[in-house]
Design a protein around this motif. Structure first.
Motif, mmCIF file in Angstrom:
data_model
loop_
_atom_site.group_PDB
_atom_site.id
_atom_site.type_symbol
_atom_site.label_atom_id
_atom_site.label_comp_id
_atom_site.label_asym_id
_atom_site.label_seq_id
_atom_site.Cartn_x
_atom_site.Cartn_y
_atom_site.Cartn_z
ATOM 1 N N PRO A 109 -1.011 1.270 -11.032
ATOM 2 C CA PRO A 109 0.107 1.069 -10.098
ATOM 3 C C PRO A 109 -0.099 -0.196 -9.275
ATOM 4 O O PRO A 109 -1.242 -0.627 -9.050
ATOM 5 C CB PRO A 109 0.056 2.322 -9.201
ATOM 6 C CG PRO A 109 -0.757 3.313 -9.960
ATOM 7 C CD PRO A 109 -1.727 2.533 -10.779
ATOM 8 N N PRO A 110 0.968 -0.834 -8.809
ATOM 9 C CA PRO A 110 0.825 -2.057 -8.011
ATOM 10 C C PRO A 110 0.203 -1.764 -6.649
ATOM 11 O O PRO A 110 0.366 -0.685 -6.086
ATOM 12 C CB PRO A 110 2.267 -2.554 -7.865
ATOM 13 C CG PRO A 110 3.108 -1.325 -8.030
ATOM 14 C CD PRO A 110 2.385 -0.459 -9.013
ATOM 15 N N GLY A 111 -0.507 -2.755 -6.120
ATOM 16 C CA GLY A 111 -1.075 -2.640 -4.777
ATOM 17 C C GLY A 111 -2.148 -1.580 -4.677
ATOM 18 O O GLY A 111 -2.865 -1.273 -5.634
ATOM 19 N N LEU A 112 -2.258 -0.996 -3.481
ATOM 20 C CA LEU A 112 -3.249 0.030 -3.190
ATOM 21 C C LEU A 112 -2.591 1.395 -3.104
ATOM 22 O O LEU A 112 -1.413 1.510 -2.768
ATOM 23 C CB LEU A 112 -3.945 -0.264 -1.856
ATOM 24 C CG LEU A 112 -4.682 -1.601 -1.728
ATOM 25 C CD1 LEU A 112 -5.206 -1.769 -0.298
ATOM 26 C CD2 LEU A 112 -5.828 -1.693 -2.724
ATOM 27 N N VAL A 113 -3.368 2.437 -3.404
ATOM 28 C CA VAL A 113 -2.933 3.819 -3.231
ATOM 29 C C VAL A 113 -4.008 4.517 -2.411
ATOM 30 O O VAL A 113 -5.140 4.674 -2.874
ATOM 31 C CB VAL A 113 -2.729 4.535 -4.577
ATOM 32 C CG1 VAL A 113 -2.218 5.954 -4.341
ATOM 33 C CG2 VAL A 113 -1.764 3.759 -5.465
ATOM 34 N N GLN A 133 4.536 -7.766 3.751
ATOM 35 C CA GLN A 133 4.565 -8.325 5.106
ATOM 36 C C GLN A 133 3.771 -7.476 6.087
ATOM 37 O O GLN A 133 3.795 -7.741 7.280
ATOM 38 C CB GLN A 133 6.005 -8.437 5.598
ATOM 39 C CG GLN A 133 6.863 -9.455 4.861
ATOM 40 C CD GLN A 133 8.250 -9.548 5.472
ATOM 41 O OE1 GLN A 133 8.980 -8.563 5.575
ATOM 42 N NE2 GLN A 133 8.624 -10.746 5.897
ATOM 43 N N LEU A 134 3.096 -6.447 5.595
ATOM 44 C CA LEU A 134 2.276 -5.523 6.381
ATOM 45 C C LEU A 134 3.133 -4.562 7.207
ATOM 46 O O LEU A 134 2.618 -3.903 8.116
ATOM 47 C CB LEU A 134 1.310 -6.277 7.305
ATOM 48 C CG LEU A 134 0.452 -7.357 6.647
ATOM 49 C CD1 LEU A 134 -0.450 -8.028 7.693
ATOM 50 C CD2 LEU A 134 -0.379 -6.788 5.517
ATOM 51 N N ALA A 135 4.416 -4.465 6.891
ATOM 52 C CA ALA A 135 5.310 -3.560 7.607
ATOM 53 C C ALA A 135 5.227 -2.162 7.021
ATOM 54 O O ALA A 135 5.282 -1.981 5.801
ATOM 55 C CB ALA A 135 6.747 -4.072 7.542
ATOM 56 N N TYR A 136 5.122 -1.171 7.891
ATOM 57 C CA TYR A 136 4.978 0.234 7.519
ATOM 58 C C TYR A 136 6.357 0.893 7.529
ATOM 59 O O TYR A 136 7.166 0.645 8.414
ATOM 60 C CB TYR A 136 4.063 0.904 8.533
ATOM 61 C CG TYR A 136 3.700 2.350 8.298
ATOM 62 C CD1 TYR A 136 2.460 2.688 7.760
ATOM 63 C CD2 TYR A 136 4.557 3.377 8.655
ATOM 64 C CE1 TYR A 136 2.098 4.024 7.581
ATOM 65 C CE2 TYR A 136 4.206 4.707 8.474
ATOM 66 C CZ TYR A 136 2.968 5.024 7.942
ATOM 67 O OH TYR A 136 2.616 6.351 7.771
ATOM 68 N N THR A 182 0.844 -1.187 0.000
ATOM 69 C CA THR A 182 0.000 0.000 0.000
ATOM 70 C C THR A 182 0.880 1.238 0.000
ATOM 71 O O THR A 182 1.776 1.370 0.843
ATOM 72 C CB THR A 182 -0.919 0.035 1.240
ATOM 73 O OG1 THR A 182 -1.735 -1.133 1.254
ATOM 74 C CG2 THR A 182 -1.800 1.270 1.239
ATOM 75 N N THR A 183 0.621 2.130 -0.952
ATOM 76 C CA THR A 183 1.272 3.436 -0.974
ATOM 77 C C THR A 183 0.382 4.415 -0.232
ATOM 78 O O THR A 183 -0.808 4.548 -0.549
ATOM 79 C CB THR A 183 1.485 3.917 -2.419
ATOM 80 O OG1 THR A 183 2.327 2.985 -3.099
ATOM 81 C CG2 THR A 183 2.133 5.288 -2.442
ATOM 82 N N VAL A 184 0.930 5.090 0.775
ATOM 83 C CA VAL A 184 0.164 6.021 1.590
ATOM 84 C C VAL A 184 0.554 7.444 1.193
ATOM 85 O O VAL A 184 1.731 7.814 1.251
ATOM 86 C CB VAL A 184 0.406 5.799 3.100
ATOM 87 C CG1 VAL A 184 -0.484 6.728 3.924
ATOM 88 C CG2 VAL A 184 0.146 4.344 3.467
ATOM 89 N N LEU A 185 -0.450 8.224 0.786
ATOM 90 C CA LEU A 185 -0.242 9.617 0.409
ATOM 91 C C LEU A 185 -0.769 10.527 1.509
ATOM 92 O O LEU A 185 -1.639 10.131 2.306
ATOM 93 C CB LEU A 185 -0.961 9.929 -0.907
ATOM 94 C CG LEU A 185 -0.639 9.016 -2.101
ATOM 95 C CD1 LEU A 185 -1.410 9.479 -3.335
ATOM 96 C CD2 LEU A 185 0.854 8.986 -2.385
#
Length: 585
Positions: free
Chosen positions: A146-150, A109-112, A72-75
């Protein structure tokens, strides 16, 4: 507040009430390319278990391959769509640019991992496909993305929650917190409720950040039994059916496995666990482990939990603050509590038998007993040759193994030093890779002994970095090094003070660009929340927190003196003169 300048509209993801469930809306017939893109971006913020509605906006061959769990990309805010443009002859259709400010990334791996805010730019491509309803109508669908979530930050905080999963420090019966983010408020029928997610993530093993320094008690390949969602019975017992990989474990190993689960579920405040029962693949019981037994593996289980708060009083003596914040500090009985001390920075050992002190000029480090009245102050363990106080010794810190750490900031002869058991010759600790051009301003070791918080000064800016402490070689004389430094507060322009405040949390004093000084809680992965900001306090020079969240913060404020912050209250003044507030460690 600003009283001039233009008014600008900001497209931010809405702050939704935590109890509200967001339902995604499928694409309508004849939707325009812009409506498809905006509908897809909105569907990514929904509570769909497998993002089923979001997949309806994708071309069939893309929907089958899209992996939202890849990361997940966090904006900082919800992604914005730019001006559409037609694709080239080799890729006909429509291109929609996505823009934003990237602040973090969550891996598979759910790591931020937090970043210094930077421009984010990607493209979504759409083409026309035959409608899935059997007609000959053409519908716009996304075929490149884009890959994953944004996600915008507020949508991420609404849909995901932080959880600490726990593993054992390599070679020791001490657990270490490994923070991850899981989705929340999902239907248990999907087998992805928070409890099941947390246990599954635990069984998947530690994140890459901690994998070199921790180990799991679960045999490799251990998973939950297929088709199982974890639920509590009327005794608040959690039954955990495992696959055949765990069938042959011993009772001692099974207890440690259950302890890892109990520590992990403590972070799910909605889940009360009185007992964990681990089961074999055939349903037979492996072991039953009651809540409270896991404390034998806590990072501080070897040390007392007195919760004493220490300062250097106005006379330069080591003193204990009154528990209730009322009255005057009491000098300790040992030599550090006598008059005419030249005490600068202090660190009290976790067993509260000895304390380390750096002289006021930063030149000498000594260790002396706290409560032995007849003892004289011993000679220094180390002397710095730095030209001035800012180029000499930092404040010391004790790790969870009883070793003492300090940084000699002398540009010519300095470095990070460790004293095994708080005595003997200094043992240099390599930082790999070395932080070129940076000077260590502060050193803080975690209670589990596998992480270190460093304040590094470079070009007038002080940043907070978190690293691993790796030990190799014989247990009685290991080679120790610090690796994998990463920023923990990249949003802050400069950091003034830091203290550990739990197994994976720190309290940090610093300033963001153009802002006033603030104090807030920050996780070791750099994640924060709006609730993490603490009540304002001006000109804070030092702060101390305990791993026990029930104990108050203690701080030194230039102008206020020593103050404390009890839970649910505001800052309270303790004494006008004093410095260097610390808890043991």
């Amino acid at each position: 507040m600003p009283d001039s300048g233009e008014i600008r509209a900001v497209k931010a993801s809405p702050r939704t009430d935590s109890q509200v469930r967001v339902e995604a809306v499928p694409p309508r017939k004849g939707a325009t390319p812009l409506q498809v893109v905006e509908g897809f971006l909105e569907a990514m913020t929904s509570d769909d278990a497998d993002f089923a509605t979001a997949r309806e906006y994708l071309a069939p061959e893309v929907s089958d391959k899209w992996q939202p769990e890849a990361g997940t990309t966090v904006l900082a805010e919800a992604p914005e769509t730019g001006q559409a443009r037609e694709g080239g002859s080799s890729n006909p259709g429509m291109d929609f640019p996505l823009h934003g400010r990237k602040i973090a990334q969550v891996d598979s791996q759910l790591a931020y991992e937090a970043f210094t805010p930077a421009d984010y730019s990607r493209t979504i491509h759409l083409s026309q496909r035959k409608s899935q309803d059997g007609s000959d109508a053409l519908e716009w669908r996304i075929d490149q993305l884009p890959p994953g979530l944004v996600l915008g930050a507020s949508d991420f905080q609404r849909n995901y929650r932080p959880v600490n999963k726990y593993y054992f420090a390599v070679g020791r019966n001490t657990v270490v917190a490994d923070p991850v983010f899981i989705r929340q408020r999902l239907d248990p029928s999907t087998l992805m409720d928070p409890v099941t997610q947390s246990v599954r993530s635990l069984l998947d093993g530690p994140t890459a950040e901690l994998a070199p320094v921790v180990e799991s008690s679960f045999p490799r390949g251990t998973r939950l039994k297929d088709g199982v969602a974890l639920t509590f019975d009327d005794r608040n017992t959690l039954e955990v059916p495992l696959n055949e990989k765990a069938n042959g474990v011993s009772r001692a190993q099974c207890d440690k496995m259950a302890a890892q689960i109990l520590f992990t579920l403590k972070d799910l405040s909605s889940s009360r666990v009185d007992q964990v029962e681990l089961q074999r693949a055939n349903g037979g019981m492996l072991c039953a482990f009651s809540s409270g037994q896991e404390e034998a593996y806590a990072p501080d289980h070897l040390w007392p939990r007195a919760g004493n708060q220490y300062i250097v009083d106005g006379g330069g003596r080591l003193a204990v603050l009154p528990r209730d914040g009322q009255g005057v500090p009491s000098p300790v009985l040992g030599p550090l509590g006598r008059e005419q001390q030249s005490t600068g920075q202090i660190a009290v050992a976790r067993d509260e038998k000895t304390a380390a002190v750096v002289s006021a000029d930063g030149r000498e480090l000594r260790v002396a007993p706290i409560f032995s009245a007849r003892t004289q102050i011993p000679p220094p363990l180390v002397r710095s040759k730095g030209a001035g106080p800012e180029q000499r010794l930092s404040a010391p810190s004790w790790d969870g193994l009883g070793d003492l750490w300090v940084a000699d900031r002398d540009p010519g002869h300095g470095g990070l030093l460790r004293f095994a058991g708080g005595t003997g010759e200094p043992r240099p600790v390599r930082i790999v890779p070395e932080p070129d051009g940076a000077r260590i301003e502060s050193v803080r070791l975690s209670a589990d002994g596998v992480r270190i918080a460093l304040l590094l000064e470079r070009d007038g800016r002080t940043t907070l970095q978190i690293g691993r402490v790796e030990r190799t070689g014989p247990g009685d004389d290991p080679e120790v090094r610090v690796t994998a430094l990463r920023p923990a507060a990249p949003q802050m322009e400069t950091v003034t003070a830091v203290s550990w405040a739990g197994p994976s949390r720190l309290v940090v004093v610093g300033k963001e660009a153009g802002e006033v000084q603030q104090m807030r809680y920050i996780q070791t992965d750099g994640s924060t929340s709006a609730a993490s900001v603490l009540p304002g306090l001006n000109n804070v020079e030092a702060v101390a927190a305990s791993d026990d969240e029930r104990l108050p913060l203690v701080a030194h404020s230039d102008g206020e003196g020593i103050v404390r912050l009890p839970s649910g209250a505001n800052w309270q003044k303790v004494v006008s003169e004093g410095s260097s507030p610390v808890y043991p460690g």
